[in-house]
Design a protein around this motif. Structure first.
Motif, PDB file in Angstrom:
ATOM      1  N   ASP A  26      40.395  44.422  35.993  1.00  0.00           N
ATOM      2  CA  ASP A  26      39.282  44.066  36.060  1.00  0.00           C
ATOM      3  C   ASP A  26      39.083  42.649  36.483  1.00  0.00           C
ATOM      4  OD1 ASP A  26      36.753  45.971  34.999  1.00  0.00           O
ATOM      5  OD2 ASP A  26      36.586  44.907  33.113  1.00  0.00           O
ATOM      6  N   TYR A  30      37.436  42.940  40.070  1.00  0.00           N
ATOM      7  CA  TYR A  30      36.453  41.527  40.416  1.00  0.00           C
ATOM      8  C   TYR A  30      37.299  40.057  40.960  1.00  0.00           C
ATOM      9  CZ  TYR A  30      33.959  45.227  37.836  1.00  0.00           C
ATOM     10  OH  TYR A  30      33.131  46.307  38.107  1.00  0.00           O
ATOM     11  N   LEU A  35      34.810  35.246  36.241  1.00  0.00           N
ATOM     12  CA  LEU A  35      34.356  36.598  35.887  1.00  0.00           C
ATOM     13  C   LEU A  35      35.476  36.121  34.311  1.00  0.00           C
ATOM     14  CD1 LEU A  35      34.539  39.414  34.506  1.00  0.00           C
ATOM     15  CD2 LEU A  35      36.268  40.145  36.129  1.00  0.00           C
ATOM     16  N   SER A  83      33.836  41.170  28.428  1.00  0.00           N
ATOM     17  CA  SER A  83      34.348  40.374  29.492  1.00  0.00           C
ATOM     18  C   SER A  83      32.825  39.928  30.003  1.00  0.00           C
ATOM     19  CB  SER A  83      34.182  41.515  30.440  1.00  0.00           C
ATOM     20  OG  SER A  83      35.170  42.365  30.217  1.00  0.00           O
ATOM     21  N   TRP A  85      30.933  38.886  32.624  1.00  0.00           N
ATOM     22  CA  TRP A  85      30.550  39.049  34.188  1.00  0.00           C
ATOM     23  C   TRP A  85      30.241  37.629  35.069  1.00  0.00           C
ATOM     24  CZ3 TRP A  85      33.127  43.231  35.073  1.00  0.00           C
ATOM     25  CH2 TRP A  85      33.244  43.563  34.087  1.00  0.00           C
TER      26      TRP A  85
END
Length: 168
Positions: A26, A30, A35, A83, A85
């Motif tokens: 991730d 990203y 993040l 997570s 975002w």
């Protein structure tokens, strides 16, 4: 003949997947998005929890949270980690940190320096238990700057200790 003998290098995300590095995938995918991650010491199933101003959306192995009336996901609970975002959104980050505090007696944050700085500020303001050893001096300095007392020695959490249970 060389093409048959030497396979091409895998894509970085594929290589990380082969290593079982879910968070790193991730972070790579990203990398151009703000993040951050909140990581617990134990895997606690993702169960929808109500927060003021946030709605929970249950998925197969995760629970997504978004601000009421918005379509973008603010953070996702995946069991052992959350997570975040948009890690620079104070409201979403505070809700994610509060969720983490209900799941784990202590937790660590992973992300860029700005994300960690915001986590320290919010944790100090709201008495949340960050477990990152490298962030403890900044957390103490933030408490002092806010005029808040330090936790009593028996309340301090040693990140090397295994949690006894979970209070939800």
């Amino acid at each position: 003949m060389l093409r048959e003998r030497l396979r091409p290098w895998p894509a970085y995300a594929d290589w990380l997947a082969d290593q079982g590095k879910v968070i790193e995938i991730d972070l790579w995918r990203y990398r151009r998005v703000a993040l951050g991650y909140i990581i617990g010491l134990v895997d606690v199933p993702a169960i929808p929890v109500n927060f003021d101003g946030f709605e929970a959306i249950a998925a197969k192995d995760a629970v997504h949270y978004r601000k009421a009336g918005e379509t973008d996901i603010a953070f996702t609970d995946r069991g052992q980690h959350i997570s975040v975002w948009n890690s620079l959104d104070d409201e979403a980050l505070l809700a994610a940190l509060r969720l983490a505090a209900t799941k784990w007696p202590t937790f660590e944050v992973v992300g860029d320096e700005e994300f960690k700085r915001l986590c320290v500020r919010l944790a100090a303001q709201h008495g949340l238990p960050l477990g990152n050893a490298e962030l403890q001096p900044a957390l103490e300095a933030e408490r002092i700057a806010l005029g808040l007392p330090s936790p009593a020695p028996e309340e301090r959490v040693d990140p090397d200790d295994e949690p006894d249970g979970l209070d939800m």
